[in-house]
Design an enzyme around this catalytic site. Structure first.
Site, PDB file in Angstrom:
ATOM      1  CE  LYS A   1      -3.627   2.630   0.144  1.00  0.00           C
ATOM      2  NZ  LYS A   1      -4.669   2.592   1.183  1.00  0.00           N
TER       3      LYS A   1
ATOM      4  CE  LYS B   1      -3.682   6.787   7.958  1.00  0.00           C
ATOM      5  NZ  LYS B   1      -4.081   5.526   7.256  1.00  0.00           N
TER       6      LYS B   1
END
Length: 297
Positions: free
Chosen positions: A180, A248
């Site tokens: 990811k 984030k």
């Protein structure tokens, strides 16, 4: 694994924690497929529509896990993941012989920690972050990148296939999160290119919609251009994926890159630009709002 793991996949009792922009749609697909579904979210109202369709509301993540064969979490930040897994009312307090799947985007190190903790409770944990945003979640066409025990992955694959169309086992615990991060690094520079290209079109006096139609079918074509670019042209900066969550993710990716001795100047610049937008109060806008850095809307 519980005895029910060998039964018809549609009989699996599934728990879902985290009913945000993507989680609601993902949980809805599981419910539509006939899975007995237990749900929890910090804001109860976000579960109302699913309860009306037959889902069972639970007051804590632990209550979700107590009677589930598979538990899925889809929350915002690593601290949220820790809370719903390891907190006083977390899923590891009650889960029994279950496959626990964190589909949040979190850190590889945390994924490895959760996998180890799950084993001590007789469970198996998979890290399975997704890509595709609100559109992919709604259409059940998410890309799902899975790390962890391959046998457990194969057991829950029918469940994952209800939410995604491109599902791959990436390796051991943490490998899904690393994959990811690759995805987010690519997006970081791509969305900068989309924003800059459309800002150029506007400054040159071109019709932005015509530009999109022209270049979207060529080598520049991508989800970022064809989907988010179309939203930019319409002035639609509503979140399919929050800027604060992308910040984030970029923080995790850049931290991992630093640990590996790797320089990622594109991702670093994207984080800098998004941080500037956050200081302008845009952290809850969609990532396509990066365009606002280049053109005042």
């Amino acid at each position: 694994m519980s005895a029910n793991m060998s039964a018809n996949p549609s009989d699996l009792r599934v728990g879902f924690v985290g009913l945000g922009i993507m989680g609601q749609a993902m949980a809805g697909h599981l419910l539509a497929a006939g899975h007995p579904l237990r749900i929890y979210n910090r804001t109860r109202a976000k579960g109302d529509a699913l309860v009306e369709r037959g889902a069972l509301w639970c007051d804590t993540p632990a209550e979700v896990a107590a009677s589930s064969d598979v538990v899925i979490t889809m929350v915002g930040f690593p601290s949220d993941v820790e809370q719903v897994w390891l907190g006083a009312e977390g899923i590891l307090k009650t889960a029994q012989q279950a496959v626990l799947i964190d589909m949040s985007t979190s850190s590889p190190a945390l994924a490895q920690r959760l996998a180890a903790e799950a084993l001590t409770r007789g469970c198996v944990a998979l890290d399975a972050p997704v890509s595709g945003g609100d559109v992919g979640a709604r259409d059940a066409k998410l890309s799902i990148m899975v790390g962890g025990d391959e046998a457990a992955f194969n057991r829950v694959l029918p469940v994952l296939q209800l939410m995604g169309s491109n599902i791959a086992h990436a390796g051991a615990a943490g490998a899904g999160q690393h994959t990811k991060m690759c995805n987010q690094v690519v997006i970081a520079s791509t969305i900068m290119g989309v924003s800059e290209g459309l800002a150029y079109a506007k400054s040159a006096g071109l019709d932005p919609e015509r530009v999109l139609q022209t270049i979207g079918s060529g080598a520049a074509g991508s989800f970022q251009l064809n989907v988010l670019g179309a939203r930019i042209v319409k002035g639609d900066f509503a979140p399919g994926f929050f800027i604060e969550h992308f910040l984030k993710d970029l923080g995790i990716a850049l931290s991992e890159a630093e640990r590996m001795g790797l320089k990622l100047p594109g991702a670093a610049l994207a984080r800098q630009l998004y941080e500037q937008l956050a200081t302008r109060g845009l952290s809850r806008q969609g990532t396509q709002a990066l365009y606002c850095h280049y053109v005042q809307e």
